[in-house]
Design an enzyme around this catalytic site. Structure first.
Site, PDB file in Angstrom:
ATOM      1  CG  HIS A 229      -1.796  -1.090   1.520  1.00  0.00           C
ATOM      2  ND1 HIS A 229      -2.921  -1.475   0.446  1.00  0.00           N
ATOM      3  CD2 HIS A 229      -1.817  -2.033   2.036  1.00  0.00           C
ATOM      4  CE1 HIS A 229      -3.456  -2.639   0.784  1.00  0.00           C
ATOM      5  NE2 HIS A 229      -2.923  -3.029   1.924  1.00  0.00           N
TER       6      HIS A 229
ATOM      7  CG  HIS B  86       2.633   5.413   6.277  1.00  0.00           C
ATOM      8  ND1 HIS B  86       2.546   5.279   7.557  1.00  0.00           N
ATOM      9  CD2 HIS B  86       1.681   6.209   5.636  1.00  0.00           C
ATOM     10  CE1 HIS B  86       1.060   5.785   7.736  1.00  0.00           C
ATOM     11  NE2 HIS B  86       0.667   6.457   6.488  1.00  0.00           N
TER      12      HIS B  86
ATOM     13  CG  HIS C  59      -0.969   8.295   2.307  1.00  0.00           C
ATOM     14  ND1 HIS C  59      -1.795   7.327   2.142  1.00  0.00           N
ATOM     15  CD2 HIS C  59      -0.618   8.627   3.557  1.00  0.00           C
ATOM     16  CE1 HIS C  59      -1.882   6.860   3.384  1.00  0.00           C
ATOM     17  NE2 HIS C  59      -1.307   7.312   4.278  1.00  0.00           N
TER      18      HIS C  59
ATOM     19  CB  THR D 290      -6.324   7.299   6.110  1.00  0.00           C
ATOM     20  OG1 THR D 290      -4.986   6.890   5.967  1.00  0.00           O
ATOM     21  CG2 THR D 290      -6.336   8.680   6.941  1.00  0.00           C
ATOM     22  CB  THR D 291      -5.259   1.973   5.816  1.00  0.00           C
ATOM     23  OG1 THR D 291      -4.916   2.103   7.027  1.00  0.00           O
ATOM     24  CG2 THR D 291      -4.546   2.769   4.761  1.00  0.00           C
TER      25      THR D 291
ATOM     26  CG  HIS E  15       0.132  10.179   7.159  1.00  0.00           C
ATOM     27  ND1 HIS E  15      -1.202   9.431   6.521  1.00  0.00           N
ATOM     28  CD2 HIS E  15      -0.122  11.345   7.168  1.00  0.00           C
ATOM     29  CE1 HIS E  15      -1.881   9.870   5.981  1.00  0.00           C
ATOM     30  NE2 HIS E  15      -1.473  11.692   6.345  1.00  0.00           N
TER      31      HIS E  15
HETATM   32 ZN   LIG Z   1      -0.940   7.384   6.102  1.00  0.00          ZN
END
Ligand SMILES: [Zn+2]
Length: 343
Positions: A181, A206, A208, A293-294, A225
């Site tokens: 992801h 990580h 995005h 958010t996942t 994040h």
């Molecule tokens: Zn994130």
């Protein structure tokens, strides 16, 4: 998005990482506290894993993409997130799905027979609109009332004095994982954030692309994040917005050690990562309560979105975007939540 050949410099870094560790795989990143416990056995570097493609940059990118795609289905491994930076884990935090489970690096993964469990993604039948349908424990993704990310409109923020974020960072080692992801860096213990009377340990960060957050109707190319957890198991995530511009030294280090195969983990030299290289100088921020958010979209997460964006070079951005063209959840309704804006 069109897949053009990556610039030679970025690919050289990628190739250097590939040759140095022999691990081939992808990334994964999102606010999921998919921080694997320190006790997780390290992945032995498969020294012979580098195929002839190492002389052909586009072939390497193609292999990485193939590896990402191959993980969309049966190869997912779900684990209970363990503790690495604190005692007393909080139940909500512990149930988060981790995608960081290291596995032996293989260039071609055979699907596990009979294990055709669909995995969540960012588009299509397993995209954000369908996360809650995939598993009962993902229910909050649809029914939660304090979900992330959000659109921050200063016309509606609560403005006033806010306490400074107190970061305590030191050069640290860790490892980079590709969870399919995102690209995620699991950091060794030793970095902390104190805010609202509590000290949170930095577990992982990580990326995005594009940024999940929007501010005053503006989107951003990327976001980092930084996922923290305190001794009570509560999560605090610092979001660092990223625009194209000058290259970022920390991102360069992470990209250099980027795993190329989903689930692979590449160790970082001790002391390599200094979070000060990623944070903006201006440390004012927006603050609100939200969620991961996942999946499982767990709520009760304290969010701090830094107001000043940092930059990465277009080459740095492009390298990530080639692997993860879109790994952002859409903005979620505020439902009356207060967004505080520190002046
Ligand atoms: Zn994130």
């Amino acid at each position: 998005m069109p897949q053009r050949p990556a610039p030679a410099t970025a690919l050289h870094a990628l190739l250097a990482a590939l040759c140095a560790c022999g691990a081939a795989s992808v990334f994964a990143a999102d606010p999921t506290p998919s921080h694997a416990p320190a006790s997780t056995p390290p992945v032995a570097p498969p020294a012979q894993a580098t195929p002839p493609a190492s002389g052909n940059p586009q072939a390497v990118i193609d292999r990485i993409k193939a590896a990402i795609e191959s993980r969309q289905g049966p190869n997912k491994v779900q684990v209970i997130v363990g503790e690495s930076a604190g005692p007393a884990p909080h139940a909500a935090a512990k149930t988060a799905t981790a995608h960081a489970q290291p596995r032996k690096a293989r260039l071609h993964k055979a699907p596990a027979a009979g294990a055709h469990e669909a995995h969540w993604s960012y588009a299509g039948p397993h995209g954000p609109e369908h996360w809650a349908e995939m598993k009962p424990e993902f229910g909050a993704c649809a029914t939660g009332q304090r979900q992330s990310p959000v659109h921050i409109d200063e016309a509606g923020t609560l403005q006033g004095p806010a306490e400074p974020l107190v970061f305590n960072h030191q050069p640290s080692g860790g490892s980079v994982i590709n969870n399919g992801h995102t690209i995620q860096v699991d950091l060794d213990a030793g970095n902390a954030l104190t805010v609202r009377g509590s000290t949170y340990q930095l577990l992982q960060f990580h990326f995005h692309h594009p940024a999940e957050e929007k501010v005053n109707h503006k989107g951003f190319a990327m976001v980092a994040h930084l996922v923290h957890k305190n001794d009570q198991g509560q999560l605090a995530v610092v979001a660092v917005l990223i625009d194209p511009g000058t290259a970022n030294d920390l991102v360069h280090k992470v990209w250099t050690h980027m795993p190329l195969d989903t689930g692979d983990r590449v160790p970082l030299p001790p002391g390599l990562i200094d979070m000060k290289e990623l944070l903006p100088q201006d440390q004012r921020y927006y603050q609100f309560m939200g969620s991961l958010t996942t999946p499982p979209c767990t709520e009760g997460v304290l969010w701090m979105v830094m107001k000043q964006p940092v930059t990465v070079s277009r080459e740095q951005l492009k390298l990530f975007a080639q692997l993860f063209p879109m790994n952002a959840r859409p903005v979620q309704a505020l439902n009356g939540r207060v967004v505080r804006e520190g002046k």
